[in-house]
Design an enzyme around this catalytic site. Structure first.
Site, short mmCIF file in Angstrom:
data_model
loop_
_atom_site.label_atom_id
_atom_site.label_comp_id
_atom_site.label_asym_id
_atom_site.label_seq_id
_atom_site.Cartn_x
_atom_site.Cartn_y
_atom_site.Cartn_z
N CYS A 50 33.56 4.90 53.11
CA CYS A 50 32.22 4.68 52.53
C CYS A 50 32.01 5.49 51.25
CB CYS A 50 31.15 4.98 53.56
SG CYS A 50 31.30 6.58 54.32
N ASN A 51 32.83 6.51 51.05
CA ASN A 51 32.63 7.34 49.86
C ASN A 51 33.70 7.18 48.80
OD1 ASN A 51 30.19 8.65 50.26
ND2 ASN A 51 31.12 9.97 51.80
N ARG A 52 34.75 6.41 49.09
CA ARG A 52 35.79 6.26 48.08
C ARG A 52 36.63 5.00 48.33
NH1 ARG A 52 38.17 10.80 47.20
NH2 ARG A 52 36.66 11.96 48.44
N GLN A 116 36.38 13.69 59.21
CA GLN A 116 36.58 12.25 59.42
C GLN A 116 37.65 11.69 58.46
OE1 GLN A 116 32.94 10.14 58.93
NE2 GLN A 116 33.47 8.57 60.41
N GLN A 120 40.86 8.79 58.49
CA GLN A 120 40.88 7.63 57.59
C GLN A 120 42.18 7.59 56.77
OE1 GLN A 120 37.13 8.77 55.90
NE2 GLN A 120 36.00 7.18 56.99
N GLY A 189 7.21 9.97 66.68
CA GLY A 189 7.25 9.27 65.40
C GLY A 189 8.57 8.54 65.25
N GLY A 191 10.05 8.02 62.10
CA GLY A 191 10.56 8.27 60.74
C GLY A 191 12.08 8.30 60.71
N GLU A 192 12.63 8.02 59.52
CA GLU A 192 14.09 7.88 59.38
C GLU A 192 14.83 9.16 59.77
OE1 GLU A 192 17.34 6.78 55.94
OE2 GLU A 192 15.22 6.77 55.44
N MET A 193 14.32 10.29 59.29
CA MET A 193 15.00 11.57 59.55
C MET A 193 14.99 11.91 61.05
SD MET A 193 16.49 13.45 57.49
CE MET A 193 17.59 14.67 58.12
#
Lengths: 428, 274
Positions: A50-52, A116, A120, A189, A191-193
């Site tokens: 996901c980052n490279r 991780q 990979q 709640g 909320g996303e966090m």
């Protein structure tokens, strides 16, 4: 033959560009199969996370290899070369090997020291083996990369401590409770966090998750996603009495739990501690609740302190980790040099030995049966003595990385040796 | 064998100092060398200490508690032996630095001041007496360990409460584990001390020339027993918080220390056997 990498990562490209050039495992296999057929690259591996997205290839022509990889990405992902691959970087020779080693060690990751990436890299190795694009050199580099990854994690503390809000909350909870698997979590709640933190707790195996929200349907929806159960906000006191860990992230503009409200709940809990993670802004729990004996209350700032502290500690481990990368790079360099020296030494020995045997055969009849063995030993010793200083020089040049293409060519020409590519042509 | 005992009086504190340094490296630096050696060094030290006590028993023909400094060594041994069992069972070494520190102090004081007793009571070779003393000292050891874990619990408790994420936070196991150690070692200490006290009462009846008296050491030990009894019962039946149990365990051990040191040195008690 040099290793070249063309790629883009979280530092060089925004997420929308990284998304466009991300490859699924099926696509990786397809691209590697194409590389195998084309033969522009003698060996290849594609690492896509996901980052490279990084394409590593082995070639004698770096410029040609770079163009080939760029065109392949454009062709497979249908991206605009100018608009998107302007974010890409290209590294060659030692820099590309160093880069792969740093990637595997988590030193080039978005979260420094994350583990991780090592899995990979291993997976990318497996896919290239499956596609038969991983030869002797890439195989050795990937082995070195995995070894560096393991060493960096074992010999340094670069992977220690929580470095995200959600993992910091889990880390703190596990400093209070021995086993999170027997704990009940209440999420206030949606909320996303808060949801992210609750998901992290679920992944750690908490026994129960209850989601309380003003809009009940939203609590139900999130509880379906996370595997918990929903509760209306008017049952909050009851939920607080039962919970061990509370994550609160509502959008309320004033505290929803005051000290007066909390006091009887804490009294009713007996000696059971309650851990409250208040990540709402403005805060949902009055700060004076932290003074109650059985309550541990942490807010966003506390979490940030922990995350920053852990990140700082990881950064302090960087020099040790970089030293491990350099050690492995040096080991790989020596191996690579010896690889260059091995064929010429072997050819030279074979050539001289063949000449010796040919001459022995030619003059065989000039010696009596008893002398033949002595002559054989004498010529062998003579040949070894003549070759010894030369072999030593070749090995020394090789170890010092000074056995360049020009010297190798000179040796092949001076002794009239057959080159390995001529060999393979003959075999074909 | 006396020269061997003299040598051990130097070797043993040295071994404890090394062991303490090893556990300090482990606690403060997570040192890999200390991690590898701590386990073995702990076993070697416990073995050396057991040998020392046996040599002392055989040379001077008595169970080595004739003086307060001999008792210190036996107490140090029972604490380290109990700690060895705990460490082997839970595999957590980061708390060892604190326990071994206490043991090191006890053994160093003992080795520095201990002398060969000139004369002592015949009781010191009586099996019933040895059982009484052994169980009482094991009781004290359990309570010492309970107090140390109680103290560590409180340090971690206030660090988490006050958002201090330092060395204590990093190295200690969870609060729940610490409170469990405090409670379990207090329970163990209470059980042993109960047996020791009952054994003492039985000896009082059996041995001619002894009778019940308001002996200060006995009284203070009885108070410590009451405090630990309260600590265990309140935790188990009345739902006391782990924090309150920790405070009580520390208070109980402070009283035991007072009993061992001050009463032995200041008061004239029938619990002196020289």
């Amino acid at each position: 033959m040099d290793l070249i990498v063309v790629g883009l990562n979280h530092r060089s490209a925004p997420i929308d560009v990284r998304e466009l050039v991300a490859f699924s495992e099926e696509e990786v296999l397809e691209v590697l199969a194409h590389t195998h057929r084309e033969e522009t690259l003698s060996e290849a591996i594609l690492l896509s996370t996901c980052n490279r997205t990084e394409f590593y290839g082995l070639s004698t022509d770096s410029g040609g290899a770079e163009m080939y990889i760029r065109n392949l990405i454009v062709e497979k992902k249908h991206v605009d070369l100018e608009a998107h691959l302007g974010y890409a970087y290209t590294l060659t020779r030692n820099e590309s090997v160093r880069h792969l080693l740093r990637v595997a060690a988590g030193l080039d990751s978005l979260v420094l020291g994350e583990s991780q990436i090592l899995g990979q890299v291993r997976r990318a190795h497996e896919l290239s083996l499956e596609s038969r694009t991983c030869g002797i050199v890439l195989n050795r580099i990937l082995q070195s990369a995995v070894s560096v990854g393991k060493r960096v994690r074992n010999e340094t503390r670069i992977g220690a401590g929580a470095v995200s809000m959600a993992s910091a909350a889990s880390e703190l909870a596990s400093k209070i409770f021995e086993d999170l698997k027997t704990r009940k979590v209440l999420l206030i709640g949606v909320g996303e966090m808060g949801a992210l933190t609750a998901r992290h707790m679920v992944e750690r195996g908490v026994s129960q998750l209850v989601i309380a929200n003003r809009t009940y349907s939203k609590a139900e929806e999130l509880s379906r996603q996370l595997g918990g159960k929903a509760a209306p906000l008017d049952r909050l006191d009851e939920c607080l009495a039962e919970a061990d860990i509370v994550i609160s992230s509502t959008g309320a503009t004033a505290p929803i739990v005051t000290r007066e409200r909390m006091q009887p709940i804490v009294n009713g809990r007996g000696s059971r501690p309650l851990y409250v993670i208040d990540i709402a802004l403005p805060r949902d729990f009055e700060s004076s609740i932290a003074e109650l004996d059985g309550v541990f209350l942490h807010d966003l700032d506390d979490m940030n302190v922990l995350v920053d502290r852990n990140l700082g500690k990881r950064r302090k481990e960087l020099p040790k980790a970089e030293a491990i990368v350099e050690q492995e790079l040096e080991t790989f360099g020596s191996w690579r040099s010896s690889l260059a020296a091995t064929p010429v030494i072997k050819k030279l020995r074979e050539r001289v030995e063949a000449l010796r045997k040919q001459e022995l055969k030619r003059h065989r009849k000039k010696f009596c049966r008893d002398d033949r063995e002595q002559v054989d030993l004498l010529t062998e010793s003579l040949v070894n003595k003549i070759l010894h200083p030369l072999m030593n020089h070749v090995r020394e040049w090789s170890d010092a990385g000074e056995l360049g293409a020009q010297r190798i060519d000179t040796l092949y020409e001076a002794f009239d040796l057959e080159r390995p590519d001529e060999d393979s042509k003959k075999k074909t | 064998m006396e020269s061997g005992i003299q040598a051990q009086n130097i070797i043993l504190p040295t071994l404890y100092a090394l062991l303490w340094a090893d556990y300090a490296l482990l606690f403060f630096r997570n040192d890999p060398f200390a991690e590898r050696t701590a386990k073995h060094l702990l076993r070697i030290t416990v073995g050396a200490h057991a040998t020392y006590l046996m040599m002392r028993s055989m040379t001077y023909h008595h169970f080595p508690i004739a003086t307060v400094f001999e008792a210190f060594s036996v107490l140090a041994f029972s604490v380290i032996a109990l700690y060895l069992i705990i460490e082997s069972r839970i595999g957590v070494r980061t708390t060892g630095f604190f326990i071994i520190g206490i043991v090191f102090v006890f053994q160093t004081i003992s080795s520095a001041f201990v002398e060969a007793p000139v004369s002592f009571s015949d009781l010191l070779w009586e099996p019933a007496f040895i059982l009484h003393v052994t169980t009482a000292l094991l009781g004290y050891s359990g309570m010492a360990i309970s107090a140390v874990y109680g103290l560590l619990y409180l340090m971690l408790f206030y660090d988490i409460k006050n958002h201090r994420f330092g060395l204590i936070y990093k190295q200690l196991p969870s609060l729940e584990v610490m409170s469990s150690f405090t409670y379990r070692s207090a329970t163990l200490g209470l059980v042993f001390l109960t047996i020791g006290m009952m054994g003492g009462l039985a000896l009082l009846v059996r041995v001619p020339g002894t009778s019940w008296s308001w002996d200060p050491k006995l009284m203070i030990t009885f108070v410590a027993w009451l405090i630990y009894g309260l600590c265990v019962a309140a935790s188990r039946f009345w739902g006391w918080s782990a924090k309150r149990v920790a405070f009580t365990a520390i208070a109980g051990f402070a009283i035991i220390l007072f009993s061992l040191v001050v009463v032995n040195l200041v008061f004239n008690t029938f619990h002196a056997f020289v």
